[in-house]
Design a protein around this motif. Structure first.
Motif, mmCIF file in Angstrom:
data_model
loop_
_atom_site.group_PDB
_atom_site.id
_atom_site.type_symbol
_atom_site.label_atom_id
_atom_site.label_comp_id
_atom_site.label_asym_id
_atom_site.label_seq_id
_atom_site.Cartn_x
_atom_site.Cartn_y
_atom_site.Cartn_z
ATOM 1 N N LEU A 16 0.830 -1.211 0.000
ATOM 2 C CA LEU A 16 0.000 0.000 0.000
ATOM 3 C C LEU A 16 0.862 1.258 0.000
ATOM 4 N N PHE A 20 0.693 4.162 -2.799
ATOM 5 C CA PHE A 20 0.344 5.551 -2.515
ATOM 6 C C PHE A 20 1.462 6.505 -2.912
ATOM 7 N N GLN A 24 0.881 9.527 -6.002
ATOM 8 C CA GLN A 24 0.910 10.954 -5.681
ATOM 9 C C GLN A 24 1.614 11.759 -6.749
ATOM 10 N N PHE A 52 -5.676 13.921 1.581
ATOM 11 C CA PHE A 52 -5.875 12.512 1.937
ATOM 12 C C PHE A 52 -4.665 11.658 1.586
ATOM 13 N N MET A 53 -4.070 11.902 0.441
ATOM 14 C CA MET A 53 -2.958 11.066 -0.009
ATOM 15 C C MET A 53 -1.728 11.232 0.884
ATOM 16 N N ARG A 55 -1.574 12.338 4.004
ATOM 17 C CA ARG A 55 -1.844 11.823 5.358
ATOM 18 C C ARG A 55 -1.814 10.301 5.382
ATOM 19 N N THR A 56 -2.397 9.689 4.364
ATOM 20 C CA THR A 56 -2.394 8.228 4.295
ATOM 21 C C THR A 56 -0.976 7.696 4.138
ATOM 22 N N THR A 57 -0.159 8.376 3.338
ATOM 23 C CA THR A 57 1.232 7.970 3.165
ATOM 24 C C THR A 57 1.995 8.076 4.478
ATOM 25 N N ILE A 59 0.725 7.886 7.540
ATOM 26 C CA ILE A 59 0.234 6.841 8.449
ATOM 27 C C ILE A 59 0.810 5.482 8.056
ATOM 28 N N LEU A 60 0.807 5.194 6.758
ATOM 29 C CA LEU A 60 1.369 3.914 6.297
ATOM 30 C C LEU A 60 2.867 3.829 6.580
#
Length: 135
Positions: A16, A20, A24, A52-53, A55-57, A59-60
């Motif tokens: 994931l 991501f 981006q 969103f992208m 922040r998700t990156t 967190i991952l």
């Protein structure tokens, strides 16, 4: 059981995270807009609050590092299976060969009578070609 679950989660998070990052749009992609389109406020692209992208990156990436450290700690505390090559000071078990007496260099078949063995006639034995070799 926990180790296997963490390995699967590690693989999923890594895939994931790669996805991501590749999806981006880079900050330098808006650089052309600053030279004529006017869609950017700075030379290196407009920076605002994380979408969103990003922040998700983040967190991952945090999960990836946490799971990496956890798996490393679990692997360091694991006992490995004993390998026979670890202790080379102890000699290996040596099998001693079965010694055959010198007078019995030909194996004897049990239950065979002497009459079963064909007799060798003198005409079957080749004569020596060299005269230095005695008959």
């Amino acid at each position: 059981m926990v180790y296997e679950v963490l390995l699967v989660a590690y693989l999923v998070v890594a895939l994931l995270l790669i996805g991501f990052v590749l999806i981006q749009q880079g900050k330098g992609a808006d650089m052309g807009a600053s030279f004529g389109s006017g869609g950017s406020n700075t030379v290196f692209g407009s920076t605002g609050s994380g979408n969103f992208m990003t922040r998700t990156t983040g967190i991952l990436a945090g999960l990836f590092f946490f799971i990496s450290l956890t798996l490393g700690a679990m692997t360091a505390n694991r006992e490995s299976a004993e390998d026979e090559w670890n202790n080379l000071e102890v000699p290996a078990a040596v099998e001693t060969p079965v010694e055959i007496p010198a007078d019995q260099d030909v194996p004897v078949i049990e239950g065979a009578a002497e009459s079963d063995v064909p007799a060798v006639e003198s005409s079957d034995v080749p004569k020596a070609q060299d005269e230095n070799i005695p008959d």
